[in-house]
Design a protein around this motif. Structure first.
Motif, PDB file in Angstrom:
ATOM      1  N   PHE A   1      38.563  23.478  49.915  1.00  0.00           N
ATOM      2  CA  PHE A   1      37.498  24.332  50.113  1.00  0.00           C
ATOM      3  C   PHE A   1      37.745  25.790  49.968  1.00  0.00           C
ATOM      4  N   ALA A   2      38.946  26.006  49.662  1.00  0.00           N
ATOM      5  CA  ALA A   2      38.974  27.453  48.729  1.00  0.00           C
ATOM      6  C   ALA A   2      38.467  27.579  47.377  1.00  0.00           C
ATOM      7  N   HIS A   3      38.680  26.409  46.930  1.00  0.00           N
ATOM      8  CA  HIS A   3      37.612  26.420  45.397  1.00  0.00           C
ATOM      9  C   HIS A   3      36.385  26.623  45.652  1.00  0.00           C
ATOM     10  N   LEU A   4      35.842  25.828  46.539  1.00  0.00           N
ATOM     11  CA  LEU A   4      34.319  25.780  46.865  1.00  0.00           C
ATOM     12  C   LEU A   4      34.085  27.374  47.346  1.00  0.00           C
ATOM     13  N   GLY A   5      35.037  28.040  48.181  1.00  0.00           N
ATOM     14  CA  GLY A   5      34.838  29.219  48.554  1.00  0.00           C
ATOM     15  C   GLY A   5      34.651  30.225  47.429  1.00  0.00           C
ATOM     16  N   GLY A   6      35.605  29.981  46.594  1.00  0.00           N
ATOM     17  CA  GLY A   6      35.313  30.793  45.195  1.00  0.00           C
ATOM     18  C   GLY A   6      34.038  30.691  44.740  1.00  0.00           C
ATOM     19  N   MET A   7      33.530  29.443  44.601  1.00  0.00           N
ATOM     20  CA  MET A   7      32.272  29.222  43.779  1.00  0.00           C
ATOM     21  C   MET A   7      31.170  29.816  44.737  1.00  0.00           C
ATOM     22  N   LEU A   8      30.991  29.806  46.035  1.00  0.00           N
ATOM     23  CA  LEU A   8      30.053  30.360  46.915  1.00  0.00           C
ATOM     24  C   LEU A   8      30.159  31.779  46.785  1.00  0.00           C
ATOM     25  N   VAL A   9      31.254  32.635  47.001  1.00  0.00           N
ATOM     26  CA  VAL A   9      31.367  33.863  46.726  1.00  0.00           C
ATOM     27  C   VAL A   9      30.926  34.543  45.200  1.00  0.00           C
ATOM     28  N   ALA A  10      31.095  33.528  44.280  1.00  0.00           N
ATOM     29  CA  ALA A  10      30.585  34.056  42.917  1.00  0.00           C
ATOM     30  C   ALA A  10      29.372  33.876  42.900  1.00  0.00           C
ATOM     31  N   PHE A  11      28.521  32.737  43.599  1.00  0.00           N
ATOM     32  CA  PHE A  11      27.130  32.848  43.630  1.00  0.00           C
ATOM     33  C   PHE A  11      26.611  34.011  44.114  1.00  0.00           C
ATOM     34  N   ILE A  12      27.064  34.367  45.534  1.00  0.00           N
ATOM     35  CA  ILE A  12      26.470  35.339  46.320  1.00  0.00           C
ATOM     36  C   ILE A  12      26.390  36.758  45.315  1.00  0.00           C
TER      37      ILE A  12
END
Length: 294
Positions: A269-280
């Motif tokens: 979920f840290a990996h997904l968090g990095g992707m989510l913040v990148a998208f934002i």
């Protein structure tokens, strides 16, 4: 088609180069300090906020650690994979955005990944805490066995989890034994840690998360978002468009994070968090500068 080749393209731009150097030096320091009996992850790895190791600066410092002095091969592989991806995709983004914006993007993705990871960890620990509270109301041999099956595993040979299973084995062989109080104490130690013979044995709250993977996954997402049709070569042979690689990574991380199988110590979920913040971030930057994204 977007052209990501500026007039002065640098193969190893300044920020990427310095990040690789800093991460490599800190891994070297991890091994040197480890030989002196100092685990740098205790101070700089990201800990759950109920751990006595937790410090606010760990949201930043955990991004520059990549393992343990006890696991040389795993630490080097972790470092190499992250730094290789940082160089491969980050170099293009830094050339596109410039060093300042790239560094901001990298750090914010890493920080966002840490926040989401701790949120997921807190959710998981809440379930254990509620189960522990319920168990304390009615500590019995069957309830104890069920608690262990649902909430405790022997990953990494944690001596406190081993202790729980030893108690369970004794209790299962002799259900009439009065081990309720002992089992409650053992679960408490498993969660919060304990001191034994002047040596601290960490509980699961004390487990550290290290690595730049959250920030690197943000970089990977940004590359796929900006250059979706760029071909990446799987195993240097099979061409796949970047958007499909990023999508596959995201789906795998979501599946692995939900599955959360025993022995898997990767912070999906840290990996997904990095992707989510990148998208934002990409959406915000694109909205505020429609004519020239970079």
């Amino acid at each position: 088609m977007t052209d990501f080749r500026p007039s002065r393209f640098q193969i190893l731009p300044t920020v990427v180069k310095n990040l690789i150097i800093i991460n490599s030096l800190i891994v070297l320091a991890t091994f040197v300090l480890g030989k002196a009996g100092i685990d740098i992850a205790d101070y700089c790895g990201l800990h759950y906020w109920r751990s006595h190791y937790f410090k606010p600066w760990q949201f930043l410092t955990h991004m520059f650690l990549h393992g343990s002095y006890n696991d040389v091969n795993g630490t080097i592989v972790h470092l190499f994979s992250n730094m290789f991806a940082l160089w491969m995709f980050g170099s293009i983004l830094e050339n596109l955005w410039g060093p300042k914006r790239f560094l901001i993007f990298y750090l914010v993705c890493g920080l966002g990944a840490a926040v989401l990871h701790l949120g997921v960890v807190a959710y998981e620990f809440k379930a254990i805490e509620h189960a522990f509270m319920a168990y304390q109301q009615d500590p019995g041999v069957n309830q104890f066995d069920l608690f262990l099956k649902q909430h405790v595993n022997l990953r990494g040979g944690n001596p406190l989890s081993v202790q729980l299973y030893r108690i369970n084995e004794i209790w299962q062989n002799d259900p009439s034994a009065s081990l309720g109080r002992e089992s409650v104490s053992a679960i408490n130690q498993y969660l919060f840690g304990t001191t034994y013979q002047q040596m601290y044995l960490p509980g699961i709250y004390d487990e550290a998360t290290v690595g730049a993977s959250g920030a690197v996954f943000g970089i990977l997402f940004a590359f796929g978002y900006l250059f979706p049709n760029t071909l990446l070569y799987l195993y240097f042979l099979v061409p796949i468009k970047a958007k499909y690689v990023v999508g596959a990574y995201a789906l795998f991380e979501l599946y692995a994070g939900i599955r959360n199988s025993a022995g898997d110590n990767i912070a999906h979920f840290a990996h997904l968090g990095g992707m989510l913040v990148a998208f934002i971030l990409l959406k915000i930057w694109n909205k505020t500068n429609r004519n020239h994204f970079y």
